[in-house]
Write a protein that holds these residues in place. Structure first.
Motif, PDB file in Angstrom:
ATOM      1  N   THR A   1       3.920   9.104   6.563  1.00 23.31           N
ATOM      2  CA  THR A   1       3.801   7.630   6.584  1.00 23.31           C
ATOM      3  C   THR A   1       5.057   7.118   5.546  1.00 23.31           C
ATOM      4  O   THR A   1       5.415   7.866   4.954  1.00 23.31           O
TER       5      THR A   1
ATOM      6  N   ALA B   1       1.241   2.456   5.297  1.00 21.65           N
ATOM      7  CA  ALA B   1       0.817   3.654   6.155  1.00 21.65           C
ATOM      8  C   ALA B   1       1.427   3.641   7.666  1.00 21.65           C
ATOM      9  O   ALA B   1       0.784   4.260   8.333  1.00 21.65           O
TER      10      ALA B   1
ATOM     11  N   LEU C   1       2.593   3.251  -3.391  1.00 18.61           N
ATOM     12  CA  LEU C   1       3.351   4.588  -3.412  1.00 18.61           C
ATOM     13  C   LEU C   1       2.594   5.510  -2.570  1.00 18.61           C
ATOM     14  O   LEU C   1       1.441   5.815  -2.908  1.00 18.61           O
TER      15      LEU C   1
ATOM     16  N   TYR D   1      27.607 -19.797  -7.849  1.00 16.89           N
ATOM     17  CA  TYR D   1      27.526 -18.257  -7.523  1.00 16.89           C
ATOM     18  C   TYR D   1      26.150 -17.964  -7.406  1.00 16.89           C
ATOM     19  O   TYR D   1      26.006 -17.025  -6.370  1.00 16.89           O
TER      20      TYR D   1
ATOM     21  N   LEU E   1      24.688 -16.220  -4.027  1.00 16.33           N
ATOM     22  CA  LEU E   1      23.780 -14.949  -4.053  1.00 16.33           C
ATOM     23  C   LEU E   1      22.440 -15.208  -3.168  1.00 16.33           C
ATOM     24  O   LEU E   1      22.098 -14.254  -2.419  1.00 16.33           O
ATOM     25  N   SER E   2      21.945 -16.133  -3.438  1.00 16.87           N
ATOM     26  CA  SER E   2      20.664 -16.694  -2.671  1.00 16.87           C
ATOM     27  C   SER E   2      21.081 -16.947  -1.105  1.00 16.87           C
ATOM     28  O   SER E   2      19.927 -17.321  -0.402  1.00 16.87           O
TER      29      SER E   2
ATOM     30  N   ASP F   1       7.567  -2.785 -18.494  1.00 19.51           N
ATOM     31  CA  ASP F   1       8.055  -2.488 -17.349  1.00 19.51           C
ATOM     32  C   ASP F   1       6.912  -3.104 -16.421  1.00 19.51           C
ATOM     33  O   ASP F   1       7.256  -3.521 -15.228  1.00 19.51           O
ATOM     34  N   HIS F   2       5.747  -3.255 -16.750  1.00 18.62           N
ATOM     35  CA  HIS F   2       4.652  -3.676 -16.000  1.00 18.62           C
ATOM     36  C   HIS F   2       3.771  -4.456 -16.621  1.00 18.62           C
ATOM     37  O   HIS F   2       3.446  -3.887 -17.650  1.00 18.62           O
TER      38      HIS F   2
ATOM     39  N   VAL G   1      -2.135  -0.549 -15.895  1.00 18.50           N
ATOM     40  CA  VAL G   1      -2.585   0.555 -14.697  1.00 18.50           C
ATOM     41  C   VAL G   1      -1.592   1.323 -14.439  1.00 18.50           C
ATOM     42  O   VAL G   1      -0.315   0.708 -14.024  1.00 18.50           O
ATOM     43  N   ASN G   2      -1.668   2.604 -14.345  1.00 19.66           N
ATOM     44  CA  ASN G   2      -0.421   3.487 -13.812  1.00 19.66           C
ATOM     45  C   ASN G   2      -0.740   4.357 -12.743  1.00 19.66           C
ATOM     46  O   ASN G   2      -2.236   4.588 -12.380  1.00 19.66           O
ATOM     47  N   ASN G   3      -0.047   5.217 -12.075  1.00 22.55           N
ATOM     48  CA  ASN G   3      -0.334   6.248 -11.107  1.00 22.55           C
ATOM     49  C   ASN G   3      -1.439   5.671  -9.746  1.00 22.55           C
ATOM     50  O   ASN G   3      -2.362   6.612  -9.772  1.00 22.55           O
ATOM     51  N   ARG G   4      -0.873   4.855  -9.557  1.00 24.31           N
ATOM     52  CA  ARG G   4      -1.748   4.456  -8.106  1.00 24.31           C
ATOM     53  C   ARG G   4      -1.118   5.043  -6.888  1.00 24.31           C
ATOM     54  O   ARG G   4       0.163   4.360  -6.637  1.00 24.31           O
ATOM     55  N   LEU G   5      -1.927   5.614  -6.558  1.00 23.18           N
ATOM     56  CA  LEU G   5      -1.231   6.548  -5.128  1.00 23.18           C
ATOM     57  C   LEU G   5      -1.880   6.365  -4.017  1.00 23.18           C
ATOM     58  O   LEU G   5      -3.189   6.179  -4.009  1.00 23.18           O
ATOM     59  N   ARG G   6      -1.379   6.442  -2.775  1.00 25.31           N
ATOM     60  CA  ARG G   6      -2.023   6.481  -1.581  1.00 25.31           C
ATOM     61  C   ARG G   6      -1.651   7.880  -0.805  1.00 25.31           C
ATOM     62  O   ARG G   6      -0.787   8.346  -1.161  1.00 25.31           O
TER      63      ARG G   6
ATOM     64  N   ASP H   1      -1.120  10.427   2.306  1.00 25.90           N
ATOM     65  CA  ASP H   1       0.107  10.378   3.284  1.00 25.90           C
ATOM     66  C   ASP H   1      -0.752  10.349   4.621  1.00 25.90           C
ATOM     67  O   ASP H   1      -0.403  11.218   5.319  1.00 25.90           O
ATOM     68  N   GLU H   2      -1.615   9.348   4.970  1.00 26.12           N
ATOM     69  CA  GLU H   2      -2.419   9.305   6.099  1.00 26.12           C
ATOM     70  C   GLU H   2      -1.874   8.292   7.234  1.00 26.12           C
ATOM     71  O   GLU H   2      -2.143   7.070   6.465  1.00 26.12           O
ATOM     72  N   PRO H   3      -1.316   8.187   8.361  1.00 26.80           N
ATOM     73  CA  PRO H   3      -0.970   7.055   8.955  1.00 26.80           C
ATOM     74  C   PRO H   3      -2.048   6.154   9.516  1.00 26.80           C
ATOM     75  O   PRO H   3      -3.236   6.707   9.869  1.00 26.80           O
ATOM     76  N   ARG H   4      -1.797   4.742   9.627  1.00 27.41           N
ATOM     77  CA  ARG H   4      -2.761   4.078   9.970  1.00 27.41           C
ATOM     78  C   ARG H   4      -2.242   3.221  10.908  1.00 27.41           C
ATOM     79  O   ARG H   4      -1.007   3.206  10.845  1.00 27.41           O
TER      80      ARG H   4
END
Lengths: 477, 95
Positions: free
Chosen positions: A19, A24, A51, B10, B14-15, B53-54, B58-63, B65-68
């Motif tokens: 993906t 996804a 991500l 300028y 840019l916009s 930076d944020h 909350v850190n390390n939010r991952l998904r 790898d599965e297609p939808r």
């Protein structure tokens, strides 16, 4: 004055995830236009990126394979520019905290090893594809949001040949890690080059040009060669090189100025508020490091040591992991001590069969044990080398084993002397003049007679045996 | 803080927006007040503060790898001002 070229390469490899990097949507190649898109990759208001875990891991894996340090803390940034292949008008990329940095790659050039430093490797999203018509451009966003790893070298490359070697090694290493196909034709590997000249032996940097539209490694080498000459002419003519982007034109073999208004790029990077940063643990980095297989250079060294191969052969056998796997399995299955026999078959007949079919040899469907069986028939002189090559072609086309094909086509070589004697006698009787020539010392005459016997036996006689019988008969006559 | 006309032009470029003369003046004033607010922020003492930076801790939010599923083409192109078959159509641009 002598000038030294200073070259830096920017390589983009598309990571082989199922993906996209922040949504996804599937990433299959060659699907209907705009069939693999969703609100996230189309940049619809209110949609949020998340991500892809595999993309992050692949990026780190490639970085580690290139001797980079994976940074403990990484984040994403927005890079602003307006272009219709980018629906959000921003590209999610990485600015000051890339996934990995400070790596290197060793290349072999002119018989010595040269280290090319890698500045950084960062993760970003790909843009869409434009199809230009006469009055309008059509946009397909299927590629938008596919994960890209941008690998930036330091300007340590000093010739087009070094650039070519760098790309070849880079591609080979990344392919070994399995994170990308690195196929330039499919666009899963793309390369831009920066080049400038400086007086040889000095340290500063001259004015650079950036080369685009480099569609093959050969194109990179040719475009750089052309550009070095162009810079040299401009400088020796007393003029200044203009900093600009130039397109390589494959047809004319020249680079062309893009003639756009050159204004300093102003990407206005800032941290991507929609994506939280990522913190690596040492354990996770080590887990990923362990998934990196033995890389091409190490494997070639081991092939030399373990199987007694020459450097050139070892290098050729290990350029792709699948090819190296087949080679190694075949060498192991081969009972003979001299593995060179197997290597000659791989880089000879098998490689030509693969070339003829535009495949790699592991894609021919030949199993190691099948190849070993075939070589066995040659080693034991049951078939000639020539017949064996025909058998190999047949094996690939019909997926049958060498044994069956040899039996079916009656290809077994005649080494039995008594059955050859008759034909030898006939040939001697039919060619009295040639026989005289041989007796008077013309050694070529023997080859002619062997050829005649081979003809009579339809190529099945063992030529060495034929030669032996002929010599014996003629010398005793 | 005052902004030069060039800076505003300028930023407009840019916009990718074009400003008429009176718009330019109006926008310049608005931008000035925004920049003025930033100036107020600048006066804060941040010597011992780490850059953010944020804003959410909350850190390390991952998904995985599965297609939808993706969008059907009608929905994808529903708001496109111009389309052709399965494509979005834009004015011809060649960089």
């Amino acid at each position: 004055m002598n000038y030294e070229p200073v070259i830096g390469l920017e390589v983009h490899v598309q990571l082989k995830t199922k993906t996209k990097v922040f949504c996804a949507c599937p990433t299959e190649f060659g699907k209907e236009p705009n069939s693999q898109v969703c609100p996230v990759c189309l940049g619809f208001p209110g949609s949020l990126p998340v991500l892809n875990k595999t993309a992050l891991e692949y990026a780190a894996k490639a970085g580690l394979a290139l001797n980079c340090t994976v940074q403990k803390y990484t984040k994403f940034d927005r890079k602003h520019y307006y272009y219709p292949d980018l629906p959000k008008n921003i590209q999610i990329s990485q600015y000051d905290l890339p996934i990995s940095k400070d790596g290197y790659l060793d290349i072999e050039i002119g018989g010595r090893t040269k280290r090319i430093r890698i500045k950084r490797a960062h993760l970003e999203e790909d843009a869409g594809k434009l199809v230009h018509h006469e009055n309008a451009s059509l946009v397909d966003y299927n590629r938008t949001g596919q994960p890209l790893l941008e690998i930036v070298s330091e300007p340590d490359i000093n010739s087009p040949e070094e650039a070519y070697e760098y790309l070849t090694s880079l591609k080979s290493i990344i392919q070994y890690t399995g994170v990308s196909d690195c196929d330039m034709e499919k666009g899963t590997l793309r390369c831009d080059a920066n080049i400038s000249l400086r007086p040889a032996g000095t340290k500063g940097l001259g004015v650079k040009s950036e080369l685009k539209n480099l569609n093959s490694f050969k194109a990179v080498r040719e475009a750089l060669t052309y550009e070095i000459e162009r810079h040299e002419q401009v400088i020796t003519g007393g003029e200044q090189v203009v900093q600009e982007t130039r397109l390589w034109d494959e047809k004319t073999g020249r680079t062309i100025s893009m003639r756009t208004k050159e204004e300093a790029k102003d990407y206005r990077y800032f941290p991507e508020p929609d994506l939280p940063p990522f913190e690596w643990t040492e354990e996770l980095i080590e887990t990923i490091r362990k998934t990196i297989p033995e890389l091409p250079k190490a494997r070639a060294m081991r092939f030399m040591k373990e199987y007694g191969l020459q450097e050139a052969d070892a290098k050729q056998l290990t350029c792709s992991m699948q090819a190296a796997d087949l080679a190694e399995k075949t060498m192991r299955a081969y009972p003979g001590a001299n593995k060179k026999t197997v290597v000659n078959w791989l880089i000879g007949p098998l490689a030509s069969e693969a070339n003829a079919r535009s495949l790699q040899w592991h894609e021919l469907g030949i199993k190691p044990e099948d190849l070993v069986e075939l070589i066995g028939y040659v080693d034991s002189r049951q078939i000639s080398n020539l017949a064996a090559k025909a058998v190999l072609t047949e094996m690939i086309d019909t997926r049958r084993t060498a044994g069956l094909i040899i039996k079916d086509k009656n290809l077994a070589q005649i080494s039995d002397e008594s059955s050859i004697e008759k034909d030898v006698a006939a040939v001697i009787a039919e060619n009295p003049k040639v026989v005289e020539d041989f007796k008077s010392g013309k050694s070529n005459a023997l080859m002619f007679l062997v050829g005649q016997v081979m003809k009579k036996t339809k190529g099945k006689a063992n030529p060495q045996v034929v030669g032996d019988i002929l010599k014996r008969r003629l010398q005793n006559a | 803080m005052s902004l030069s006309k060039e800076t505003v032009e300028y930023v407009a470029n840019l916009s990718r927006i074009e400003l008429a003369k009176e718009e330019l003046e109006k926008i310049s004033k608005q931008l000035e007040s925004i920049i003025g607010f930033i100036d107020a922020l600048r006066s804060a003492d941040v010597t011992d503060v780490e850059p953010t930076d944020h804003i959410v801790p909350v850190n390390n939010r991952l998904r995985s790898d599965e297609p939808r599923g993706s969008l059907p083409i009608e929905k994808t192109l529903a708001n496109a001002p111009h389309k052709d078959g399965r494509f979005f159509v834009v004015p011809k641009v060649i960089e």
